[in-house]
Design a protein around this motif. Sequence first.
Motif, PDB file in Angstrom:
ATOM      1  N   ALA A 207       0.845  -1.203   0.000  1.00  0.00           N
ATOM      2  CA  ALA A 207       0.000   0.000   0.000  1.00  0.00           C
ATOM      3  C   ALA A 207       0.880   1.253   0.000  1.00  0.00           C
ATOM      4  O   ALA A 207       0.576   2.236  -0.679  1.00  0.00           O
ATOM      5  N   CYS A 208       1.986   1.215   0.737  1.00  0.00           N
ATOM      6  CA  CYS A 208       2.897   2.378   0.764  1.00  0.00           C
ATOM      7  C   CYS A 208       3.551   2.563  -0.593  1.00  0.00           C
ATOM      8  O   CYS A 208       3.753   3.690  -1.061  1.00  0.00           O
ATOM      9  N   CYS A 209       3.881   1.445  -1.222  1.00  0.00           N
ATOM     10  CA  CYS A 209       4.530   1.484  -2.530  1.00  0.00           C
ATOM     11  C   CYS A 209       3.570   2.076  -3.568  1.00  0.00           C
ATOM     12  O   CYS A 209       3.957   2.941  -4.361  1.00  0.00           O
ATOM     13  N   GLU A 210       2.310   1.608  -3.556  1.00  0.00           N
ATOM     14  CA  GLU A 210       1.308   2.115  -4.512  1.00  0.00           C
ATOM     15  C   GLU A 210       1.127   3.623  -4.384  1.00  0.00           C
ATOM     16  O   GLU A 210       0.855   4.312  -5.361  1.00  0.00           O
ATOM     17  N   GLN A 211       1.291   4.146  -3.168  1.00  0.00           N
ATOM     18  CA  GLN A 211       1.122   5.591  -2.958  1.00  0.00           C
ATOM     19  C   GLN A 211       2.415   6.364  -3.219  1.00  0.00           C
ATOM     20  O   GLN A 211       2.471   7.570  -3.023  1.00  0.00           O
ATOM     21  N   GLY A 212       3.471   5.640  -3.587  1.00  0.00           N
ATOM     22  CA  GLY A 212       4.748   6.292  -3.851  1.00  0.00           C
ATOM     23  C   GLY A 212       5.492   6.681  -2.579  1.00  0.00           C
ATOM     24  O   GLY A 212       6.478   7.435  -2.630  1.00  0.00           O
ATOM     25  N   ALA A 213       5.036   6.158  -1.438  1.00  0.00           N
ATOM     26  CA  ALA A 213       5.665   6.538  -0.168  1.00  0.00           C
ATOM     27  C   ALA A 213       6.980   5.795   0.052  1.00  0.00           C
ATOM     28  O   ALA A 213       7.873   6.295   0.745  1.00  0.00           O
ATOM     29  N   VAL A 214       7.090   4.586  -0.516  1.00  0.00           N
ATOM     30  CA  VAL A 214       8.384   3.880  -0.504  1.00  0.00           C
ATOM     31  C   VAL A 214       8.614   3.326  -1.913  1.00  0.00           C
ATOM     32  O   VAL A 214       7.665   3.079  -2.656  1.00  0.00           O
ATOM     33  N   LYS A 215       9.882   3.125  -2.258  1.00  0.00           N
ATOM     34  CA  LYS A 215      10.207   2.623  -3.608  1.00  0.00           C
ATOM     35  C   LYS A 215       9.920   1.120  -3.670  1.00  0.00           C
ATOM     36  O   LYS A 215       9.974   0.424  -2.649  1.00  0.00           O
ATOM     37  N   LEU A 216       9.661   0.651  -4.906  1.00  0.00           N
ATOM     38  CA  LEU A 216       9.341  -0.767  -5.107  1.00  0.00           C
ATOM     39  C   LEU A 216      10.452  -1.666  -4.553  1.00  0.00           C
ATOM     40  O   LEU A 216      10.180  -2.662  -3.873  1.00  0.00           O
ATOM     41  N   ALA A 217      11.706  -1.282  -4.820  1.00  0.00           N
ATOM     42  CA  ALA A 217      12.831  -2.111  -4.363  1.00  0.00           C
ATOM     43  C   ALA A 217      12.864  -2.175  -2.834  1.00  0.00           C
ATOM     44  O   ALA A 217      13.174  -3.217  -2.250  1.00  0.00           O
ATOM     45  N   GLN A 218      12.536  -1.050  -2.189  1.00  0.00           N
ATOM     46  CA  GLN A 218      12.512  -1.037  -0.712  1.00  0.00           C
ATOM     47  C   GLN A 218      11.408  -1.958  -0.185  1.00  0.00           C
ATOM     48  O   GLN A 218      11.628  -2.741   0.734  1.00  0.00           O
ATOM     49  N   ALA A 219      10.221  -1.824  -0.791  1.00  0.00           N
ATOM     50  CA  ALA A 219       9.093  -2.651  -0.346  1.00  0.00           C
ATOM     51  C   ALA A 219       9.414  -4.120  -0.556  1.00  0.00           C
ATOM     52  O   ALA A 219       9.174  -4.955   0.330  1.00  0.00           O
ATOM     53  N   ASP A 220      10.002  -4.451  -1.729  1.00  0.00           N
ATOM     54  CA  ASP A 220      10.331  -5.855  -2.029  1.00  0.00           C
ATOM     55  C   ASP A 220      11.335  -6.401  -1.007  1.00  0.00           C
ATOM     56  O   ASP A 220      11.202  -7.529  -0.530  1.00  0.00           O
ATOM     57  N   ALA A 221      12.353  -5.578  -0.683  1.00  0.00           N
ATOM     58  CA  ALA A 221      13.371  -6.028   0.271  1.00  0.00           C
ATOM     59  C   ALA A 221      12.744  -6.223   1.657  1.00  0.00           C
ATOM     60  O   ALA A 221      13.060  -7.179   2.377  1.00  0.00           O
TER      61      ALA A 221
END
Length: 249
Positions: A207-221
């Motif tokens: 949800a944070c990634c979809e809102q651009g609050a964290v980067k995809l790579a950060q969310a994946d890690a």
Amino acid sequence: MSNEAVEALIRQLDVVDDSPGAAALRARSYELLHAAQGALVVDVGCGAGRAVAELTEQGAGVIGIDISDQMIALARERWPRGEFRAGDANALAFGDGQAAGYRADKVIHTLADPGRALAEARRVLAQAGRIVLCGQDWDTFVIDSSDPELTRTIVRKRADQVASPRAARQYRSLLLDAGFRDVTVEVHTGVFTGASFLPVLTRLAEACCEQGAVKLAQADAWIADQRQRARADRLFAAVPIFMAAGTNP
Ligand SMILES: C[S@@+](CC[C@H](N)C(=O)[O-])C[C@H]1O[C@@H](n2cnc3c(N)ncnc32)[C@H](O)[C@@H]1O
């Protein structure tokens, strides 16, 4: 909410419902309602309807209300003996003083104006009617992670997406402001250590990634770390769940 969002929510609610301590927590909410046999209890934001089914089993005349037609359809499918109606917490289709009990579990935080819903709750409750609110505070998830700073960001950014993220810590004030008496608050901590909690953690990061609050790579890690923890039996999350009750004077 889109169909996909409702389906994702249902999956998360099922995880929470099946977690250790969840049944005892629901039972405590029923106890605080003090509902007499056959008395009308309204379960507002009933979701997939488990509480309606359990309260019906106990002999209450319970009706589940939810704003989502999809939730109401699922609740009817899962619990054919329960009574479910589409409706809005802010404008309930009940007369003044018609209900003996009002319950809202994990709902008040979704409302932009919780005070409005609680005024409506008071309107439909009879004198001495009981209200019970349960839910987590969205700014207060405890999650062990190899990246505590990113965890802090994910929790805070996810909270920012919720209409009233700190409603649970405000239950007491909200109930008092709405005119309820004998207001009590309990906090029960949910502890989650199993892989079954992964969908909830994954959804937080996504949800944070979809809102651009964290980067995809950060969310994946972050998600990969949680998966690894689950595999190694080192996943740990704790969620304080607030349960407030009051009486309509
Ligand atoms: C997080 S779910 C909780 C569902 C259920 N109470 C449970 O504990 O599993 C929140 C529910 O509140 C419903 N909801 C949101 N806004 C509402 C409103 N204004 N009136 C009635 N229901 C609402 C949603 O459709 C959803 O089913």
